[in-house]
Design an enzyme around this catalytic site. Structure first.
Site, PDB file in Angstrom:
ATOM      1  N   ARG A  23      43.818  43.175  41.144  1.00  0.00           N
ATOM      2  CA  ARG A  23      44.414  42.265  42.203  1.00  0.00           C
ATOM      3  C   ARG A  23      45.936  42.718  42.288  1.00  0.00           C
ATOM      4  O   ARG A  23      46.215  42.856  43.657  1.00  0.00           O
ATOM      5  CB  ARG A  23      44.244  40.973  41.740  1.00  0.00           C
ATOM      6  CG  ARG A  23      43.103  40.394  41.821  1.00  0.00           C
ATOM      7  CD  ARG A  23      42.731  38.855  41.379  1.00  0.00           C
ATOM      8  NE  ARG A  23      43.310  38.644  40.366  1.00  0.00           N
ATOM      9  CZ  ARG A  23      43.893  37.525  39.658  1.00  0.00           C
ATOM     10  NH1 ARG A  23      43.803  36.510  40.675  1.00  0.00           N
ATOM     11  NH2 ARG A  23      44.326  37.420  38.631  1.00  0.00           N
ATOM     12  N   ASN A  41      39.918  37.170  42.192  1.00  0.00           N
ATOM     13  CA  ASN A  41      38.668  37.238  41.086  1.00  0.00           C
ATOM     14  C   ASN A  41      37.583  36.360  41.503  1.00  0.00           C
ATOM     15  O   ASN A  41      37.852  35.155  41.931  1.00  0.00           O
ATOM     16  CB  ASN A  41      39.098  36.851  39.698  1.00  0.00           C
ATOM     17  CG  ASN A  41      39.941  38.131  39.178  1.00  0.00           C
ATOM     18  OD1 ASN A  41      39.934  39.177  39.521  1.00  0.00           O
ATOM     19  ND2 ASN A  41      41.001  37.731  38.144  1.00  0.00           N
TER      20      ASN A  41
END
Length: 93
Positions: A23, A41
């Site tokens: 990320r 996520n």
């Protein structure tokens, strides 16, 4: 981010993509390309992202998702064309 040349894609990345700075790296890559959107996520272990901006830059970030950052093991990437939402920045959710 708006304009006639703005496109949006939703991306789902499957594999060992959580716990490998996916990320954060995705956010860096998106900002480098001046894209808006987000990355998060998912409970199933995948990463979901939304990229919005100029088509070549969105294409480039989608291609980056095929391998991700060092440590990631990408098994599969699914992309979906979406309508741009006029997002103004890129964030990690």
């Amino acid at each position: 981010m708006t304009g006639s040349d703005t496109v949006a894609r939703e991306v789902i990345v499957v594999g060992r993509v959580q716990g490998v700075f996916f990320r954060g790296s995705c956010q860096q890559e998106a900002r480098r390309r001046h894209l808006a959107g987000w990355v998060t996520n998912e409970p199933d272990g995948s990463v979901r992202a939304w990229f919005e901006g100029a088509a070549p830059d969105v294409d480039s970030l989608c291609a980056w998702c095929q391998h991700g950052p060092p440590g990631a093991v990408v098994e599969r990437v699914r992309t979906f064309d979406r309508e741009p939402g006029g997002l103004g920045r890129f964030e990690v959710r």
